[in-house]
Design a protein around this motif. Sequence first.
Motif, PDB file in Angstrom:
ATOM      1  N   ILE A  22       0.854  -1.327   0.040  1.00 56.56           N
ATOM      2  CA  ILE A  22      -0.095   0.060  -0.159  1.00 56.56           C
ATOM      3  C   ILE A  22       0.933   1.038  -0.125  1.00 56.56           C
ATOM      4  CG2 ILE A  22      -2.089  -1.079   1.093  1.00 56.56           C
ATOM      5  CD1 ILE A  22      -1.023   0.102   3.827  1.00 56.56           C
ATOM      6  N   ALA A  23       0.190   2.435  -0.343  1.00 58.08           N
ATOM      7  CA  ALA A  23       1.087   3.665  -0.482  1.00 58.08           C
ATOM      8  C   ALA A  23       2.181   3.922   0.857  1.00 58.08           C
ATOM      9  CB  ALA A  23       0.165   4.841  -0.678  1.00 58.08           C
ATOM     10  N   ALA A  24       1.213   3.578   1.834  1.00 57.70           N
ATOM     11  CA  ALA A  24       1.716   3.770   3.466  1.00 57.70           C
ATOM     12  C   ALA A  24       2.969   3.068   3.620  1.00 57.70           C
ATOM     13  CB  ALA A  24       0.895   3.733   4.266  1.00 57.70           C
ATOM     14  N   ASP A  25       3.461   2.034   2.807  1.00 58.12           N
ATOM     15  CA  ASP A  25       4.516   1.419   2.688  1.00 58.12           C
ATOM     16  C   ASP A  25       6.079   1.840   2.274  1.00 58.12           C
ATOM     17  OD1 ASP A  25       3.366  -1.113   4.049  1.00 58.12           O
ATOM     18  OD2 ASP A  25       2.781  -1.734   2.076  1.00 58.12           O
ATOM     19  N   ALA A  26       5.667   3.051   1.568  1.00 50.93           N
ATOM     20  CA  ALA A  26       6.754   3.781   0.791  1.00 50.93           C
ATOM     21  C   ALA A  26       8.102   4.080   1.809  1.00 50.93           C
ATOM     22  CB  ALA A  26       6.400   4.787   0.036  1.00 50.93           C
ATOM     23  N   ALA A  27       7.602   4.663   3.062  1.00 51.77           N
ATOM     24  CA  ALA A  27       8.797   5.033   3.901  1.00 51.77           C
ATOM     25  C   ALA A  27       9.587   3.867   4.370  1.00 51.77           C
ATOM     26  CB  ALA A  27       8.177   5.924   4.993  1.00 51.77           C
ATOM     27  N   ALA A  28       8.947   2.824   4.697  1.00 48.29           N
ATOM     28  CA  ALA A  28       9.481   1.417   4.967  1.00 48.29           C
ATOM     29  C   ALA A  28      10.219   0.842   3.946  1.00 48.29           C
ATOM     30  CB  ALA A  28       8.522   0.502   5.719  1.00 48.29           C
ATOM     31  N   VAL A  29       9.910   0.890   2.885  1.00 45.15           N
ATOM     32  CA  VAL A  29      10.674   0.480   1.547  1.00 45.15           C
ATOM     33  C   VAL A  29      11.730   1.364   1.457  1.00 45.15           C
ATOM     34  CG1 VAL A  29      10.655   0.275  -0.993  1.00 45.15           C
ATOM     35  CG2 VAL A  29       8.592  -0.538   0.487  1.00 45.15           C
ATOM     36  N   THR A  30      11.569   2.768   1.544  1.00 48.68           N
ATOM     37  CA  THR A  30      12.867   3.464   1.180  1.00 48.68           C
ATOM     38  C   THR A  30      14.031   3.179   2.115  1.00 48.68           C
ATOM     39  OG1 THR A  30      11.388   5.230   0.422  1.00 48.68           O
ATOM     40  CG2 THR A  30      13.586   5.961   1.068  1.00 48.68           C
ATOM     41  N   ALA A  31      13.444   2.994   3.439  1.00 42.72           N
ATOM     42  CA  ALA A  31      14.421   2.760   4.604  1.00 42.72           C
ATOM     43  C   ALA A  31      15.267   1.473   4.368  1.00 42.72           C
ATOM     44  CB  ALA A  31      13.858   2.818   5.843  1.00 42.72           C
ATOM     45  N   LEU A  32      14.513   0.438   3.902  1.00 45.36           N
ATOM     46  CA  LEU A  32      15.087  -1.040   3.820  1.00 45.36           C
ATOM     47  C   LEU A  32      16.017  -1.059   2.477  1.00 45.36           C
ATOM     48  CD1 LEU A  32      11.922  -3.151   4.644  1.00 45.36           C
ATOM     49  CD2 LEU A  32      13.970  -2.403   6.247  1.00 45.36           C
ATOM     50  N   ALA A  33      15.240  -0.524   1.402  1.00 45.82           N
ATOM     51  CA  ALA A  33      16.014  -0.819   0.127  1.00 45.82           C
ATOM     52  C   ALA A  33      17.020   0.247  -0.110  1.00 45.82           C
ATOM     53  CB  ALA A  33      14.906  -0.542  -1.029  1.00 45.82           C
ATOM     54  N   GLY A  34      17.285   1.438   0.803  1.00 43.01           N
ATOM     55  CA  GLY A  34      18.000   2.514   0.746  1.00 43.01           C
ATOM     56  C   GLY A  34      19.376   1.850   1.277  1.00 43.01           C
ATOM     57  N   ASP A  35      19.479   0.728   1.906  1.00 52.00           N
ATOM     58  CA  ASP A  35      20.809   0.128   2.617  1.00 52.00           C
ATOM     59  C   ASP A  35      21.595  -0.281   1.320  1.00 52.00           C
ATOM     60  OD1 ASP A  35      22.700  -1.458   3.678  1.00 52.00           O
ATOM     61  OD2 ASP A  35      21.442  -2.201   5.268  1.00 52.00           O
ATOM     62  N   ALA A  36      22.871   0.267   1.387  1.00 50.43           N
ATOM     63  CA  ALA A  36      23.654  -0.343   0.264  1.00 50.43           C
ATOM     64  C   ALA A  36      23.974  -1.661   0.063  1.00 50.43           C
ATOM     65  CB  ALA A  36      24.997   0.486   0.354  1.00 50.43           C
ATOM     66  N   GLU A  37      23.988  -2.429   1.298  1.00 47.56           N
ATOM     67  CA  GLU A  37      23.991  -3.922   1.238  1.00 47.56           C
ATOM     68  C   GLU A  37      22.949  -4.513   0.618  1.00 47.56           C
ATOM     69  OE1 GLU A  37      26.771  -5.847   1.872  1.00 47.56           O
ATOM     70  OE2 GLU A  37      27.669  -3.901   1.594  1.00 47.56           O
ATOM     71  N   VAL A  38      21.779  -3.942   0.815  1.00 50.89           N
ATOM     72  CA  VAL A  38      20.455  -4.570  -0.035  1.00 50.89           C
ATOM     73  C   VAL A  38      20.423  -4.222  -1.288  1.00 50.89           C
ATOM     74  CG1 VAL A  38      18.131  -4.577   0.137  1.00 50.89           C
ATOM     75  CG2 VAL A  38      19.099  -4.453   2.120  1.00 50.89           C
ATOM     76  N   SER A  39      20.918  -3.124  -1.751  1.00 50.97           N
ATOM     77  CA  SER A  39      20.600  -2.822  -3.321  1.00 50.97           C
ATOM     78  C   SER A  39      21.846  -3.267  -4.032  1.00 50.97           C
ATOM     79  CB  SER A  39      20.483  -1.012  -3.450  1.00 50.97           C
ATOM     80  OG  SER A  39      21.722  -0.539  -2.953  1.00 50.97           O
ATOM     81  N   ARG A  40      22.779  -3.712  -3.283  1.00 49.19           N
ATOM     82  CA  ARG A  40      24.169  -3.862  -4.079  1.00 49.19           C
ATOM     83  C   ARG A  40      24.024  -5.167  -5.047  1.00 49.19           C
ATOM     84  NH1 ARG A  40      28.994  -7.019  -0.537  1.00 49.19           N
ATOM     85  NH2 ARG A  40      30.114  -7.263  -2.066  1.00 49.19           N
ATOM     86  N   TYR A  41      23.263  -6.181  -4.824  1.00 45.78           N
ATOM     87  CA  TYR A  41      22.867  -7.297  -5.912  1.00 45.78           C
ATOM     88  C   TYR A  41      21.726  -6.975  -6.580  1.00 45.78           C
ATOM     89  CZ  TYR A  41      26.971  -9.297  -3.616  1.00 45.78           C
ATOM     90  OH  TYR A  41      28.172  -9.629  -3.105  1.00 45.78           O
ATOM     91  N   LEU A  42      20.925  -5.901  -6.365  1.00 49.76           N
ATOM     92  CA  LEU A  42      19.620  -5.880  -7.262  1.00 49.76           C
ATOM     93  C   LEU A  42      19.866  -5.010  -8.346  1.00 49.76           C
ATOM     94  CD1 LEU A  42      17.446  -5.310  -3.898  1.00 49.76           C
ATOM     95  CD2 LEU A  42      17.645  -7.148  -5.163  1.00 49.76           C
ATOM     96  N   LEU A  43      19.118  -5.449  -9.633  1.00 49.87           N
ATOM     97  CA  LEU A  43      19.083  -4.935 -10.665  1.00 49.87           C
ATOM     98  C   LEU A  43      18.565  -3.501 -10.939  1.00 49.87           C
ATOM     99  CD1 LEU A  43      18.651  -8.041 -13.194  1.00 49.87           C
ATOM    100  CD2 LEU A  43      20.806  -7.054 -12.117  1.00 49.87           C
TER     101      LEU A  43
END
Length: 190
Positions: A22-43
């Motif tokens: 839901i739209a309200a998840d955006a802040a949590a997604v930004t915080a989690l996916a904003g971690d360089a270790e999470v995005s490192r292997y994501l296309l």
Amino acid sequence: MARLPASIPTLATARLRLRPFIAADAAAVTALAGDAEVSRYLLHVPHPYPAGLAEEWIATHRDAWTQGQGASWAITRIPDGALLGTASLRWVRRHDHAELGYWLGRAHWGHGFAFEAAACAVDFAFETLACARVFAQHLGGNERSAKVLTRLGMTAEGVRRGHIKKAGAYHDTYQFGVLRDEYVAQRSAS
Ligand SMILES: CC(C)(COP(=O)(O)OP(=O)(O)OC[C@H]1O[C@@H](n2cnc3c(N)ncnc32)[C@H](O)[C@@H]1OP(=O)(O)O)[C@@H](O)C(=O)NCCC(=O)NCCS
């Protein structure tokens, strides 16, 4: 394939609920996916993670589902509902195949949540979407993801050398897949 529900269905495992974003998840997604270790292997996840991208991404989910192309689920923890990460399927009806993707916030690694959520998405692909094949790929060096895919019963199918350009560098991608017959055999053996 049976007719799909009008919107992305909520799925459950022993410890997780996979629900539509839901739209309200955006802040949590930004915080989690904003971690360089999470995005490192994501296309498709840049670093730094830009403001507004999570909102844009969540807004694409409804059309992807109604156009019969994909589903993205928020992986949430039972019983507190905390958002842990994402599981997704992207399918092509013409080929009856679906590609699996997932990520978890770093604090949630090492508990088997990725495997549990991914197995649920694979079940959905075979049982609800009636896929003949589910596949996934990971970038070279992503051994955690390789373990998840192997545990799912996928076969390592080879490597595409220098297939992906990310942050200016070329990366190998490792291909994994499981066919319907293999999935059914694993199911009846377990
Ligand atoms: C890939 C990713 C999702 C894997 O996460 P993970 O936590 O290693 O995977 P799982 O959730 O399946 O957990 C498995 C680990 O939990 C442990 N574990 C603990 N309790 C467990 C349980 N009840 N069931 C299964 N495993 C359990 C396993 O032993 C394993 O640990 P090990 O790696 O030391 O052997 C995570 O590293 C990630 O989000 N990375 C960044 C994004 C990414 O790369 N996505 C994939 C792109 S292809």
